[in-house]
Design a protein around this motif. Structure first.
Motif, short mmCIF file in Angstrom:
data_model
loop_
_atom_site.label_atom_id
_atom_site.label_comp_id
_atom_site.label_asym_id
_atom_site.label_seq_id
_atom_site.Cartn_x
_atom_site.Cartn_y
_atom_site.Cartn_z
N ASN A 1 -12.79 27.31 23.45
CA ASN A 1 -12.34 28.68 23.23
C ASN A 1 -13.22 29.63 24.04
O ASN A 1 -14.44 29.51 24.03
CB ASN A 1 -12.44 29.05 21.75
CG ASN A 1 -11.61 28.11 20.88
OD1 ASN A 1 -10.42 28.26 20.73
ND2 ASN A 1 -12.28 27.11 20.31
N ILE A 2 -12.57 30.55 24.73
CA ILE A 2 -13.28 31.54 25.56
C ILE A 2 -13.20 32.88 24.86
O ILE A 2 -12.11 33.35 24.52
CB ILE A 2 -12.64 31.62 26.95
CG1 ILE A 2 -12.75 30.26 27.66
CG2 ILE A 2 -13.28 32.71 27.78
CD1 ILE A 2 -11.99 30.20 28.98
N ILE A 3 -14.36 33.51 24.65
CA ILE A 3 -14.40 34.82 24.00
C ILE A 3 -14.79 35.85 25.04
O ILE A 3 -15.83 35.72 25.71
CB ILE A 3 -15.38 34.83 22.81
CG1 ILE A 3 -14.84 33.95 21.66
CG2 ILE A 3 -15.57 36.24 22.29
CD1 ILE A 3 -14.96 32.49 21.82
N VAL A 4 -13.95 36.88 25.20
CA VAL A 4 -14.08 37.85 26.29
C VAL A 4 -14.37 39.24 25.73
O VAL A 4 -13.69 39.69 24.80
CB VAL A 4 -12.79 37.89 27.13
CG1 VAL A 4 -13.00 38.73 28.39
CG2 VAL A 4 -12.33 36.49 27.50
N GLY B 1 -3.64 24.34 29.41
CA GLY B 1 -5.07 24.07 29.52
C GLY B 1 -5.70 23.61 28.22
O GLY B 1 -6.84 23.13 28.21
N GLY B 2 -4.97 23.76 27.11
CA GLY B 2 -5.53 23.41 25.81
C GLY B 2 -6.70 24.30 25.44
O GLY B 2 -7.66 23.85 24.83
N ILE B 3 -6.60 25.58 25.81
CA ILE B 3 -7.71 26.52 25.63
C ILE B 3 -7.25 27.74 24.83
O ILE B 3 -6.14 28.25 25.05
CB ILE B 3 -8.25 26.99 27.00
CG1 ILE B 3 -8.90 25.82 27.74
CG2 ILE B 3 -9.25 28.13 26.86
CD1 ILE B 3 -9.34 26.16 29.15
N GLY B 4 -8.10 28.20 23.93
CA GLY B 4 -7.87 29.47 23.23
C GLY B 4 -8.70 30.56 23.87
O GLY B 4 -9.84 30.33 24.25
N ILE B 5 -8.11 31.76 24.02
CA ILE B 5 -8.83 32.88 24.60
C ILE B 5 -8.75 34.06 23.64
O ILE B 5 -7.66 34.48 23.25
CB ILE B 5 -8.24 33.29 25.97
CG1 ILE B 5 -8.26 32.09 26.92
CG2 ILE B 5 -9.03 34.45 26.57
CD1 ILE B 5 -7.74 32.40 28.32
#
Length: 332
Positions: free
Chosen positions: A96-99, A113-117
């Motif tokens: 998980n990417i936290i912006v 991508g199987g990614i949480g943002i």
């Protein structure tokens, strides 16, 4: 001299006997080397090995990581490299990417991508999101950050929420993470060019060239692993280089003219990225992530199905999707 020779002979004989005794008395204590699986990929530091072994969820403090690159890596490039890294290490649905910034505090899931943002929005910072949510997964956690204040807050949260169980938290240095991303990105870029050259020579661009050894062999195994994972997602028998191109050009889905123009001017005039610039860039990135997320989920029905799956297994097969849903539910 004869006496000295006799002493040396006796000592040598004694040494050989001790060696023989040791060998025969402990025949099973010598470690045997195990051959690695053909698609084995090395994890390059202890923290990443821990993540893999403990089935940990990984949270990335994106602006803190970008800062260690002096903000030379754009949001798009960081996402592309992270998606590549995630696929190669079989970490889909755990990253998980936290912006920081963005006009809304919201979350988006990227199935490809199987990614949480997660975007912090106007009233919160990424640090606040991480410190608040780090204990919500009920799993082992790894946070990519070098912010000492955030590290202390995350440890405090984990101690409070998970005081009675065995879940733990580790921290990965952004510089180590960036090195790993760069290493993998470079290997893939080099291997793609090499395979294209070999393919042009042999007319077999969709196959790996046989008879290679050493470093080149390891690189092609990495490539094959990535291509096979893309094959699973695509579902069709597509040329491997096409599948590889899909990952290498992943960032192009998130391009927007205003940001490309800003990046061109920055490179031309040597501008440094300031806080005001990051507010603008984060919002543009959020809009593109939102668009691509909707495209990848196909329809509202598909999202509803994923929501049901997440509610059935909130910490199981897709912690990243479940996390995005929790953030969205919080905003309702």
């Amino acid at each position: 001299m004869n006496l000295l020779g006799l002493i040396v002979s006796l000592l040598a004989s004694s040494s050989k006997q001790r060696t023989s005794d040791t060998t025969t008395s402990t025949p099973n204590t010598t470690p045997t080397s195990k051959r690695r699986p053909k698609n084995h990929l090395n994890l390059h530091n202890k923290a990443l090995k821990w993540c893999f072994q403990k089935d940990a969820v990984i949270l990335i403090d994106l602006e803190n990581v970008r800062g260690k690159s002096f903000f030379h890596l754009s949001h798009r490039e960081m996402l592309k490299r992270t998606a590549l890294w995630t696929k190669l290490y079989n970490l889909e649905n755990k990253v998980n990417i936290i912006v920081d910034h963005g006009s809304e505090h919201d979350g988006y899931y990227l199935p490809d991508g199987g990614i949480g943002i997660i975007f912090a929005g106007l009233d919160l910072k990424a640090d606040d999101i991480l410190a608040r949510d780090v204990g919500s997964f009920h799993k082992n956690i790894a946070v990519v950050t070098s912010d000492n204040g955030l590290i202390a807050r995350c440890v405090s949260t984990m101690n409070r929420v998970h005081a009675s169980n065995t879940n733990s938290i580790h921290f990965i240095k952004p510089i180590d993470f960036l090195k790993d991303l760069e290493r993998l990105n470079s290997r893939i870029e080099v291997e793609k060019a090499r395979l294209e050259k070999d393919g042009a020579r042999n007319g077999k661009s969709e196959h790996l060239v046989k008879g290679i050894t050493g470093r080149r062999r390891r690189s092609q195994l990495l490539y094959k692993h990535l291509a096979s994972k893309e094959q699973e997602c695509d579902g069709d028998n597509v040329n491997n280089l096409v599948l590889l191109d899909k990952v290498i050009t992943y960032d192009r889905q998130f391009e927007v003219d205003d940001v490309l123009a800003w990046e061109k001017d920055r490179n031309t005039f040597g501008w440094k990225e300031k806080t005001g610039d990051r507010v603008f860039l984060s919002e543009q990135f959020r809009r593109q992530v939102q668009r691509v997320s909707l495209e990848q989920t196909d329809s509202a029905i598909g999202m509803k199905k994923r929501r049901q799956e997440a509610s059935l297994d909130n910490s199981g097969s897709s912690p990243s999707l479940a996390y995005v849903m929790r953030v969205k539910d919080r905003n309702l």
